[in-house]
Design a protein around this motif. Structure first.
Motif, PDB file in Angstrom:
ATOM      1  N   ASP A   7       0.837  -1.199   0.000  1.00  0.00           N
ATOM      2  CA  ASP A   7       0.000   0.000   0.000  1.00  0.00           C
ATOM      3  C   ASP A   7       0.874   1.253   0.000  1.00  0.00           C
ATOM      4  OD1 ASP A   7      -2.227  -1.627   0.157  1.00  0.00           O
ATOM      5  OD2 ASP A   7      -2.336  -1.519   2.346  1.00  0.00           O
ATOM      6  N   LEU A   8       0.408   2.285  -0.689  1.00  0.00           N
ATOM      7  CA  LEU A   8       1.121   3.558  -0.721  1.00  0.00           C
ATOM      8  C   LEU A   8       0.767   4.398   0.506  1.00  0.00           C
ATOM      9  CD1 LEU A   8       0.730   4.613  -4.476  1.00  0.00           C
ATOM     10  CD2 LEU A   8       2.706   3.534  -3.386  1.00  0.00           C
ATOM     11  N   GLN A   9       1.664   5.314   0.863  1.00  0.00           N
ATOM     12  CA  GLN A   9       1.383   6.219   1.970  1.00  0.00           C
ATOM     13  C   GLN A   9       0.214   7.139   1.638  1.00  0.00           C
ATOM     14  OE1 GLN A   9       4.576   8.886   3.065  1.00  0.00           O
ATOM     15  NE2 GLN A   9       3.852   9.100   5.179  1.00  0.00           N
ATOM     16  N   PHE A  10       0.084   7.488   0.352  1.00  0.00           N
ATOM     17  CA  PHE A  10      -1.029   8.322  -0.120  1.00  0.00           C
ATOM     18  C   PHE A  10      -1.283   7.962  -1.575  1.00  0.00           C
ATOM     19  CE2 PHE A  10      -3.195  12.167  -1.580  1.00  0.00           C
ATOM     20  CZ  PHE A  10      -4.056  12.426  -0.516  1.00  0.00           C
ATOM     21  N   GLU A  11      -2.513   8.121  -2.022  1.00  0.00           N
ATOM     22  CA  GLU A  11      -2.892   7.771  -3.397  1.00  0.00           C
ATOM     23  C   GLU A  11      -2.076   8.560  -4.421  1.00  0.00           C
ATOM     24  OE1 GLU A  11      -3.623   5.784  -5.783  1.00  0.00           O
ATOM     25  OE2 GLU A  11      -5.668   5.402  -5.036  1.00  0.00           O
ATOM     26  N   ALA A  12      -1.659   7.879  -5.473  1.00  0.00           N
ATOM     27  CA  ALA A  12      -0.882   8.497  -6.546  1.00  0.00           C
ATOM     28  C   ALA A  12      -1.534   8.139  -7.875  1.00  0.00           C
ATOM     29  CB  ALA A  12       0.564   8.022  -6.500  1.00  0.00           C
ATOM     30  N   ARG A  13      -2.695   8.730  -8.132  1.00  0.00           N
ATOM     31  CA  ARG A  13      -3.466   8.400  -9.324  1.00  0.00           C
ATOM     32  C   ARG A  13      -3.990   9.693  -9.965  1.00  0.00           C
ATOM     33  NH1 ARG A  13      -5.692   3.746 -10.907  1.00  0.00           N
ATOM     34  NH2 ARG A  13      -5.369   2.808  -8.852  1.00  0.00           N
ATOM     35  N   PRO A  14      -3.546   9.994 -11.194  1.00  0.00           N
ATOM     36  CA  PRO A  14      -4.069  11.175 -11.878  1.00  0.00           C
ATOM     37  C   PRO A  14      -5.476  10.913 -12.412  1.00  0.00           C
ATOM     38  CG  PRO A  14      -2.618   9.986 -13.343  1.00  0.00           C
ATOM     39  CD  PRO A  14      -2.578   9.254 -12.024  1.00  0.00           C
ATOM     40  N   ASP A  15      -6.208  11.986 -12.683  1.00  0.00           N
ATOM     41  CA  ASP A  15      -7.520  11.817 -13.304  1.00  0.00           C
ATOM     42  C   ASP A  15      -7.400  11.488 -14.784  1.00  0.00           C
ATOM     43  OD1 ASP A  15      -8.306  12.648 -10.773  1.00  0.00           O
ATOM     44  OD2 ASP A  15     -10.001  13.814 -11.555  1.00  0.00           O
ATOM     45  N   SER A 157       5.387  23.162  -4.824  1.00  0.00           N
ATOM     46  CA  SER A 157       4.373  24.219  -4.900  1.00  0.00           C
ATOM     47  C   SER A 157       4.328  24.836  -6.294  1.00  0.00           C
ATOM     48  CB  SER A 157       4.645  25.292  -3.843  1.00  0.00           C
ATOM     49  OG  SER A 157       5.852  25.992  -4.103  1.00  0.00           O
ATOM     50  N   ARG A 158       5.470  24.907  -6.955  1.00  0.00           N
ATOM     51  CA  ARG A 158       5.483  25.418  -8.329  1.00  0.00           C
ATOM     52  C   ARG A 158       4.808  24.424  -9.271  1.00  0.00           C
ATOM     53  NH1 ARG A 158      11.730  27.706  -7.958  1.00  0.00           N
ATOM     54  NH2 ARG A 158      11.176  29.759  -7.118  1.00  0.00           N
ATOM     55  N   LEU A 159       5.099  23.141  -9.081  1.00  0.00           N
ATOM     56  CA  LEU A 159       4.448  22.117  -9.901  1.00  0.00           C
ATOM     57  C   LEU A 159       2.940  22.115  -9.690  1.00  0.00           C
ATOM     58  CD1 LEU A 159       7.014  19.223  -9.467  1.00  0.00           C
ATOM     59  CD2 LEU A 159       6.336  20.246 -11.649  1.00  0.00           C
ATOM     60  N   PHE A 160       2.500  22.418  -8.482  1.00  0.00           N
ATOM     61  CA  PHE A 160       1.070  22.448  -8.181  1.00  0.00           C
ATOM     62  C   PHE A 160       0.350  23.419  -9.112  1.00  0.00           C
ATOM     63  CE2 PHE A 160      -2.698  23.907  -5.904  1.00  0.00           C
ATOM     64  CZ  PHE A 160      -3.231  22.720  -5.414  1.00  0.00           C
ATOM     65  N   ASN A 161       1.009  24.511  -9.465  1.00  0.00           N
ATOM     66  CA  ASN A 161       0.405  25.517 -10.340  1.00  0.00           C
ATOM     67  C   ASN A 161       0.609  25.211 -11.823  1.00  0.00           C
ATOM     68  OD1 ASN A 161      -0.655  27.401  -8.346  1.00  0.00           O
ATOM     69  ND2 ASN A 161       1.477  27.782  -7.806  1.00  0.00           N
ATOM     70  N   MET A 162       1.228  24.080 -12.132  1.00  0.00           N
ATOM     71  CA  MET A 162       1.467  23.707 -13.522  1.00  0.00           C
ATOM     72  C   MET A 162       0.529  22.607 -14.003  1.00  0.00           C
ATOM     73  SD  MET A 162       5.642  23.689 -13.692  1.00  0.00           S
ATOM     74  CE  MET A 162       6.597  25.112 -13.142  1.00  0.00           C
ATOM     75  N   THR A 163      -0.422  22.207 -13.158  1.00  0.00           N
ATOM     76  CA  THR A 163      -1.360  21.155 -13.550  1.00  0.00           C
ATOM     77  C   THR A 163      -2.770  21.508 -13.104  1.00  0.00           C
ATOM     78  OG1 THR A 163      -1.893  18.797 -13.342  1.00  0.00           O
ATOM     79  CG2 THR A 163      -0.895  19.851 -11.427  1.00  0.00           C
ATOM     80  N   ASP A 164      -3.747  21.027 -13.847  1.00  0.00           N
ATOM     81  CA  ASP A 164      -5.152  21.185 -13.470  1.00  0.00           C
ATOM     82  C   ASP A 164      -5.754  19.842 -13.061  1.00  0.00           C
ATOM     83  OD1 ASP A 164      -5.247  23.961 -14.069  1.00  0.00           O
ATOM     84  OD2 ASP A 164      -5.414  23.480 -16.206  1.00  0.00           O
ATOM     85  N   ASP A 165      -4.933  18.814 -13.004  1.00  0.00           N
ATOM     86  CA  ASP A 165      -5.428  17.473 -12.710  1.00  0.00           C
ATOM     87  C   ASP A 165      -5.717  17.327 -11.217  1.00  0.00           C
ATOM     88  OD1 ASP A 165      -5.176  14.541 -11.941  1.00  0.00           O
ATOM     89  OD2 ASP A 165      -5.037  14.379 -14.134  1.00  0.00           O
ATOM     90  N   PRO A 166      -6.975  17.093 -10.825  1.00  0.00           N
ATOM     91  CA  PRO A 166      -7.320  17.001  -9.395  1.00  0.00           C
ATOM     92  C   PRO A 166      -6.579  15.882  -8.665  1.00  0.00           C
ATOM     93  CG  PRO A 166      -9.306  17.284 -10.723  1.00  0.00           C
ATOM     94  CD  PRO A 166      -8.193  17.014 -11.670  1.00  0.00           C
ATOM     95  N   GLY A 167      -6.381  14.753  -9.320  1.00  0.00           N
ATOM     96  CA  GLY A 167      -5.684  13.644  -8.674  1.00  0.00           C
ATOM     97  C   GLY A 167      -4.230  13.966  -8.395  1.00  0.00           C
ATOM     98  N   VAL A 168      -3.576  14.607  -9.361  1.00  0.00           N
ATOM     99  CA  VAL A 168      -2.186  15.019  -9.165  1.00  0.00           C
ATOM    100  C   VAL A 168      -2.098  16.050  -8.051  1.00  0.00           C
ATOM    101  CG1 VAL A 168      -0.206  16.141 -10.236  1.00  0.00           C
ATOM    102  CG2 VAL A 168      -1.561  14.515 -11.556  1.00  0.00           C
ATOM    103  N   LYS A 169      -3.007  17.008  -8.062  1.00  0.00           N
ATOM    104  CA  LYS A 169      -2.984  18.056  -7.038  1.00  0.00           C
ATOM    105  C   LYS A 169      -3.159  17.472  -5.629  1.00  0.00           C
ATOM    106  CE  LYS A 169      -4.427  22.204  -9.598  1.00  0.00           C
ATOM    107  NZ  LYS A 169      -3.418  23.132  -9.064  1.00  0.00           N
ATOM    108  N   GLN A 170      -3.985  16.441  -5.493  1.00  0.00           N
ATOM    109  CA  GLN A 170      -4.176  15.830  -4.181  1.00  0.00           C
ATOM    110  C   GLN A 170      -2.885  15.220  -3.667  1.00  0.00           C
ATOM    111  OE1 GLN A 170      -6.865  17.227  -2.779  1.00  0.00           O
ATOM    112  NE2 GLN A 170      -7.427  15.231  -1.917  1.00  0.00           N
ATOM    113  N   MET A 171      -2.162  14.522  -4.522  1.00  0.00           N
ATOM    114  CA  MET A 171      -0.889  13.951  -4.094  1.00  0.00           C
ATOM    115  C   MET A 171       0.115  15.045  -3.748  1.00  0.00           C
ATOM    116  SD  MET A 171       1.906  11.503  -6.016  1.00  0.00           S
ATOM    117  CE  MET A 171       2.721  12.945  -6.732  1.00  0.00           C
ATOM    118  N   LEU A 172       0.142  16.096  -4.566  1.00  0.00           N
ATOM    119  CA  LEU A 172       1.068  17.196  -4.296  1.00  0.00           C
ATOM    120  C   LEU A 172       0.725  17.889  -2.986  1.00  0.00           C
ATOM    121  CD1 LEU A 172       1.537  18.784  -7.851  1.00  0.00           C
ATOM    122  CD2 LEU A 172       2.964  17.085  -6.680  1.00  0.00           C
TER     123      LEU A 172
END
Length: 289
Positions: A7-15, A157-172
């Motif tokens: 199991d992962l420490q936190f989900e790592a799945r993009p939308d 934090s910079r990468l967070f502003n480079m994506t609109d993917d909700p799944g990626v943002k949750q992991m970040l």
């Protein structure tokens, strides 16, 4: 000894897949301040630590957590590469904007790893063990660890502003929260070292400084810029953070030694030396003039 929990420490799945962002995410995996660096840095600091107990456990616990972060980011990158187009015509077949994604992707993701993550940064430069520091001095290392977490959090934090993917943002967001904890944790560990009387400023505290040099040079700020704006800083007056001296501001730094004049070098090295025209060099086999 390590045990792998599946199991992962936190989900790592993009939308949705995004090969271009997979390339950008490589920076916080295999870049200078990425998870591969901090995982190895903390583990080596822990393995090298000669002080059993809480400090060694701290280093090894956090290093182990960071290995889990490596797995999370590798998993996310791999999922972002799902169904990545192998050619430009394939990229634009169903999406005219696919050309931009194709152009921004890293071909090594397909050529080298078959659609998986790489031990490299966002430009494809391989991760380097020279990125890690394990000096054996815990205060020196803990201060660097604060910097590592700060730089890592800055990049995430910079990468967070480079994506609109909700799944990626949750992991970040999860990684940002853990970086917050780790920055505070290392600062607390620095305070604990000093409270325990193990290390103090300046590093290394145990080095026997000479009073004459410390008094003259140890707490003097040298102002080399025009004006005296720097004199307004905390570093130019008042007690130093180590509690051992008072800062002074010197806006007219002076030389403490004359201009160096070096002797001629060995002529067999063929450097440009003064007054060597027509000199003779014995090479052992023949004489050159």
């Amino acid at each position: 000894m390590f045990s792998h929990v599946k199991d992962l420490q936190f989900e790592a799945r993009p939308d949705a897949p995004d090969a271009a962002f997979a390339r950008r995410l490589q920076e916080v995996l295999g870049g200078k301040w990425g998870e591969m660096t901090v995982a190895n840095q903390y583990l080596f600091q822990g393995w090298n630590c000669r002080l059993p107990g809480k400090y060694k456990d701290l280093l090894l616990d956090v290093g182990t957590e960071e290995v889990g972060h490596v797995e999370m980011i590798v998993t996310m990158i791999t999922r972002l590469l799902d169904n990545a187009p192998l050619s430009l015509s394939e990229a634009i077949a169903d999406n005219p904007g696919g050309a931009a994604v194709y152009a921004g992707s890293n071909p090594a993701h397909l050529i080298h790893s078959g659609g998986g993550a790489l031990p490299a940064d966002s430009n494809g430069v391989p991760w380097n063990g020279a990125f890690i520091t394990a000096s054996g001095n815990l205060l020196a290392d803990f201060q660097l660890n604060v910097t590592a977490e700060a730089q890592g959090r800055l990049q995430v934090s910079r990468l967070f502003n480079m994506t609109d993917d909700p799944g990626v943002k949750q992991m970040l967001r999860f990684l940002l929260a853990r970086d917050t904890m780790h920055q505070n944790m290392w600062l607390a560990a620095i305070e604990q070292l000093r409270e325990d009387g193990l290390e103090d400023m300046p590093v290394p505290d145990a080095f026997p400084d000479t009073g004459e040099f410390t008094d003259e040079f140890g707490y003097t700020y040298l102002g080399f810029s025009s004006g005296t704006d720097a004199a307004q800083g905390r570093w130019a007056s008042g007690p130093a953070p180590d509690g051992r001296g008072e800062f002074r501001y010197d806006d007219n730094p002076r030389a403490n030694a004359p201009e160096p004049v070096l002797p001629p070098g060995d002529p067999r090295l063929y450097g440009t030396n003064p007054g060597v025209a027509g000199s003779v060099v014995d090479t052992g086999t023949s004489t050159l003039t």
